[in-house]
Motif scaffolding. Structure first.
Motif, PDB file in Angstrom:
ATOM      1  N   ILE A  18     104.587  35.814 -31.554  1.00 23.05           N
ATOM      2  CA  ILE A  18     103.633  36.208 -32.888  1.00 23.05           C
ATOM      3  C   ILE A  18     104.151  36.999 -34.103  1.00 23.05           C
ATOM      4  N   THR A  19     105.043  38.549 -33.876  1.00 26.64           N
ATOM      5  CA  THR A  19     106.152  38.668 -34.303  1.00 26.64           C
ATOM      6  C   THR A  19     106.902  37.825 -36.172  1.00 26.64           C
ATOM      7  N   LEU A  21     105.307  35.567 -37.311  1.00 25.89           N
ATOM      8  CA  LEU A  21     104.329  34.630 -38.398  1.00 25.89           C
ATOM      9  C   LEU A  21     103.813  36.515 -39.356  1.00 25.89           C
ATOM     10  N   LEU A  22     104.032  37.574 -38.284  1.00 27.03           N
ATOM     11  CA  LEU A  22     103.813  38.562 -39.801  1.00 27.03           C
ATOM     12  C   LEU A  22     104.819  38.094 -41.240  1.00 27.03           C
ATOM     13  N   VAL A  64      99.867  30.210 -37.120  1.00 23.59           N
ATOM     14  CA  VAL A  64      98.894  30.118 -36.216  1.00 23.59           C
ATOM     15  C   VAL A  64      98.218  29.450 -35.173  1.00 23.59           C
ATOM     16  N   VAL A  69      97.970  32.719 -31.297  1.00 23.38           N
ATOM     17  CA  VAL A  69      97.166  33.380 -30.902  1.00 23.38           C
ATOM     18  C   VAL A  69      95.612  33.480 -31.636  1.00 23.38           C
ATOM     19  N   THR A  71      93.200  36.691 -33.436  1.00 28.35           N
ATOM     20  CA  THR A  71      93.356  38.021 -34.051  1.00 28.35           C
ATOM     21  C   THR A  71      93.714  39.205 -33.876  1.00 28.35           C
ATOM     22  N   GLU A  73      95.901  39.962 -31.289  1.00 27.65           N
ATOM     23  CA  GLU A  73      97.457  39.336 -30.658  1.00 27.65           C
ATOM     24  C   GLU A  73      97.848  40.067 -32.273  1.00 27.65           C
ATOM     25  N   ILE A  74      97.338  39.351 -33.553  1.00 23.11           N
ATOM     26  CA  ILE A  74      98.803  39.409 -34.862  1.00 23.11           C
ATOM     27  C   ILE A  74      98.452  40.718 -35.599  1.00 23.11           C
ATOM     28  N   THR A  75      96.789  41.605 -35.549  1.00 18.08           N
ATOM     29  CA  THR A  75      96.677  42.783 -35.115  1.00 18.08           C
ATOM     30  C   THR A  75      97.328  43.597 -35.237  1.00 18.08           C
ATOM     31  N   GLU A  78     100.915  43.575 -36.275  1.00 12.98           N
ATOM     32  CA  GLU A  78     100.825  44.570 -37.137  1.00 12.98           C
ATOM     33  C   GLU A  78     101.536  45.667 -37.159  1.00 12.98           C
ATOM     34  N   THR A  90      97.264  41.235 -42.504  1.00 18.06           N
ATOM     35  CA  THR A  90      97.074  40.387 -41.539  1.00 18.06           C
ATOM     36  C   THR A  90      95.415  40.199 -41.092  1.00 18.06           C
TER      37      THR A  90
END
Length: 122
Positions: A18-19, A21-22, A64, A69, A71, A73-75, A78, A90
């Motif tokens: 996930i990280t 993807l940032l 993504v 993942v 939203t 998880e991504i938030t 972030e 994100t």
């Protein structure tokens, strides 16, 4: 979320994915913001800039989706890694990935090429 030391190997691998993807999302957010600013200011937007934005959006969407993942998880990632982009990047980037804007090139009309305007006698 648990502390890094308390994560299982699977949780750590997932968090790393996930990280990862940032940076892609951060760059997409920056590219989209730049195009929006240029368009709003009436400045030239090239087809190359538009193509780069569209490719970044497609790439982010693919990554993504492939990672599966959410939203949330991504938030959360972030918020753990604020230095990767402007706050909220994100959410904005995910919006561009799922709802890619359609920009139009706005290049100023170049001056006519005088050499090709004249009839050439052979």
């Amino acid at each position: 979320m648990t502390d890094t030391a308390e994560r299982t190997p699977d949780e750590s691998a997932r968090q790393t994915e996930i990280t990862g993807l940032l940076p892609v999302l951060s760059q997409l957010d920056k590219t989209a913001a730049e195009l929006e600013q240029l368009a709003a200011a009436g400045k030239d937007v090239t087809s190359g800039q538009i193509a780069a934005y569209e490719m970044q959006a497609a790439h982010a969407r693919h990554l993504v989706n492939a990672a599966g993942v959410s939203t949330q998880e991504i938030t959360a990632a972030e918020q753990e890694h604020r230095s990767d982009g402007d706050p909220g990047f994100t959410g904005r980037a995910l919006d561009h990935a799922t709802h890619t804007q359609h920009f139009q090139p706005t290049l100023s009309t170049p001056a006519p090429d005088r050499e090709h305007e004249q009839d050439i006698d052979l």
